[in-house]
Design a protein around this motif. Sequence first.
Motif, PDB file in Angstrom:
ATOM      1  N   THR A  46      -1.462   8.561   4.334  1.00  0.00           N
ATOM      2  CA  THR A  46      -0.691   7.881   5.366  1.00  0.00           C
ATOM      3  C   THR A  46       0.674   7.460   4.847  1.00  0.00           C
ATOM      4  N   ARG A  47       1.627   7.342   5.759  1.00  0.00           N
ATOM      5  CA  ARG A  47       2.937   6.806   5.399  1.00  0.00           C
ATOM      6  C   ARG A  47       3.052   5.336   5.781  1.00  0.00           C
ATOM      7  N   GLY A  74      -3.731   4.603  -4.067  1.00  0.00           N
ATOM      8  CA  GLY A  74      -2.462   3.899  -3.953  1.00  0.00           C
ATOM      9  C   GLY A  74      -1.342   4.798  -3.464  1.00  0.00           C
ATOM     10  N   ALA A  75      -0.114   4.433  -3.834  1.00  0.00           N
ATOM     11  CA  ALA A  75       1.054   5.240  -3.466  1.00  0.00           C
ATOM     12  C   ALA A  75       1.090   6.481  -4.351  1.00  0.00           C
ATOM     13  N   VAL A  76       1.127   7.664  -3.735  1.00  0.00           N
ATOM     14  CA  VAL A  76       0.984   8.908  -4.496  1.00  0.00           C
ATOM     15  C   VAL A  76       2.212   9.805  -4.447  1.00  0.00           C
ATOM     16  N   GLU A  77       3.136   9.551  -3.512  1.00  0.00           N
ATOM     17  CA  GLU A  77       4.341  10.380  -3.441  1.00  0.00           C
ATOM     18  C   GLU A  77       5.428   9.654  -2.673  1.00  0.00           C
ATOM     19  N   PRO A  78       6.689   9.912  -3.012  1.00  0.00           N
ATOM     20  CA  PRO A  78       7.774   9.435  -2.152  1.00  0.00           C
ATOM     21  C   PRO A  78       7.688  10.149  -0.812  1.00  0.00           C
ATOM     22  N   SER A  79       8.029   9.454   0.252  1.00  0.00           N
ATOM     23  CA  SER A  79       7.984  10.075   1.565  1.00  0.00           C
ATOM     24  C   SER A  79       9.148  11.047   1.739  1.00  0.00           C
ATOM     25  N   ASP A  80       8.878  12.209   2.310  1.00  0.00           N
ATOM     26  CA  ASP A  80       9.939  13.164   2.611  1.00  0.00           C
ATOM     27  C   ASP A  80      10.787  12.699   3.786  1.00  0.00           C
ATOM     28  N   CYS A  84      14.479   5.504  -0.036  1.00  0.00           N
ATOM     29  CA  CYS A  84      13.960   5.286  -1.393  1.00  0.00           C
ATOM     30  C   CYS A  84      12.786   4.310  -1.428  1.00  0.00           C
ATOM     31  N   ASP A  85      12.575   3.553  -0.353  1.00  0.00           N
ATOM     32  CA  ASP A  85      11.485   2.587  -0.344  1.00  0.00           C
ATOM     33  C   ASP A  85      10.343   3.022   0.569  1.00  0.00           C
ATOM     34  N   GLU A  86      10.251   4.317   0.887  1.00  0.00           N
ATOM     35  CA  GLU A  86       9.180   4.829   1.730  1.00  0.00           C
ATOM     36  C   GLU A  86       8.279   5.752   0.901  1.00  0.00           C
ATOM     37  N   PHE A  87       6.953   5.563   1.042  1.00  0.00           N
ATOM     38  CA  PHE A  87       6.000   6.310   0.232  1.00  0.00           C
ATOM     39  C   PHE A  87       4.804   6.726   1.087  1.00  0.00           C
ATOM     40  N   CYS A  88       3.993   7.613   0.547  1.00  0.00           N
ATOM     41  CA  CYS A  88       2.735   7.985   1.175  1.00  0.00           C
ATOM     42  C   CYS A  88       1.584   7.490   0.296  1.00  0.00           C
ATOM     43  N   TRP A  89       0.520   7.062   0.951  1.00  0.00           N
ATOM     44  CA  TRP A  89      -0.604   6.401   0.294  1.00  0.00           C
ATOM     45  C   TRP A  89      -1.882   7.186   0.561  1.00  0.00           C
ATOM     46  N   LEU A  90      -2.765   7.237  -0.440  1.00  0.00           N
ATOM     47  CA  LEU A  90      -3.950   8.085  -0.355  1.00  0.00           C
ATOM     48  C   LEU A  90      -5.211   7.295  -0.695  1.00  0.00           C
ATOM     49  N   ALA A  91      -6.284   7.589   0.038  1.00  0.00           N
ATOM     50  CA  ALA A  91      -7.587   6.997  -0.272  1.00  0.00           C
ATOM     51  C   ALA A  91      -8.687   7.976   0.122  1.00  0.00           C
ATOM     52  N   GLU A  92      -9.794   7.928  -0.613  1.00  0.00           N
ATOM     53  CA  GLU A  92     -11.007   8.579  -0.141  1.00  0.00           C
ATOM     54  C   GLU A  92     -11.722   7.592   0.768  1.00  0.00           C
ATOM     55  N   TYR A 189       5.643  -0.513   2.580  1.00  0.00           N
ATOM     56  CA  TYR A 189       5.002  -1.413   1.627  1.00  0.00           C
ATOM     57  C   TYR A 189       5.363  -0.929   0.238  1.00  0.00           C
ATOM     58  N   LEU A 190       5.856  -1.815  -0.605  1.00  0.00           N
ATOM     59  CA  LEU A 190       6.257  -1.410  -1.948  1.00  0.00           C
ATOM     60  C   LEU A 190       5.066  -1.429  -2.903  1.00  0.00           C
ATOM     61  N   PRO A 191       4.879  -0.373  -3.690  1.00  0.00           N
ATOM     62  CA  PRO A 191       3.805  -0.372  -4.693  1.00  0.00           C
ATOM     63  C   PRO A 191       4.154  -1.283  -5.858  1.00  0.00           C
TER      64      PRO A 191
END
Length: 213
Positions: A46-47, A74-80, A84-92, A189-191
Motif C-alpha cells: 500500500t501507499r 514496513g516501508a519497502v520502496e520509495p513511491s513512484d 521524497c516523503d512518499e513510500f510503499c508499505w508491505l505486510a503479509e 507516514y515517515l518510516p
Amino acid sequence: MSTTELFSGPFYEWLRRQEPLCVAEFFTKGSSAMLFQRDGRLYRLTRDGCGHNFLAWESMHGNQQVTRFLQDFGAVEPSDEGGCDEFCWLAEVEWLDELDRQSATIRRLAALLDELSEGDQVVMEPDLPALIKHCQAMAVLHPEFAPLLKSLAKAARSGADADVRIRNLMRRPSAGELVWIDPLFGASYLPDEQSLERLMSIRRSLGMIQTEH
C-alpha cells in the motif's frame, strides 16, 4: 477481481524483483493497495502509510476487528507517484472472505456506516471529532457492531481521513468477525530513521541507473 496492477514505475519494478514479491502473483487491488499471493500466503502493498501502520499496531495489540498482520515488512520502496516523503508499505496478511452484501446484517451495517459519514463515505480531518463521538454513541445503540465501531473511532483518532465504506470490511472465516481492511485514506507516514536511510539509498541507486540509460 481487478486484473490491472495499481502501481508502476522503476521503484515498483525493483521491488517486484525482491523477496517476498519476486515470485508472487498479482491477486487484486483496491484504491490504494495491491494484494499478491505466493505459496498460499497473501501480501498487501500500500501507499497509505498511516493506514498500514494503524493496522500493524492494532493487529500487534490483539484487535480482532482489523486484518491480522502476520509479518510487517514496513516501508519497502520509495513511491513512484509521490515526492521524497512518499513510500510503499508491505505486510503479509491473513486471508479473509468477502461480505455477503445481501445479508440483512450487512445491509444494516452499511446503512449505519452511511449514517455515520452522513453519506460522504470518506470523513475528512475536520469532521473526525464528530465521527468519533457518533461511533461511541452508536456502539451503545448497536452492541452487535460495538467492537467494529470502536475500532473505527481508534482509526479516526490517527488524524488521517477515515474511509468508512462497507467495501473496507471483510469477514474472518475462522470465527466470523467483521474486520477493517483499510479504514484510513490518503495519508503518508515517515518510516524510522534507519529505514528512511535505506529507502533513500534505493532512490539514489535507481536514480543513477536511470541517468546512465
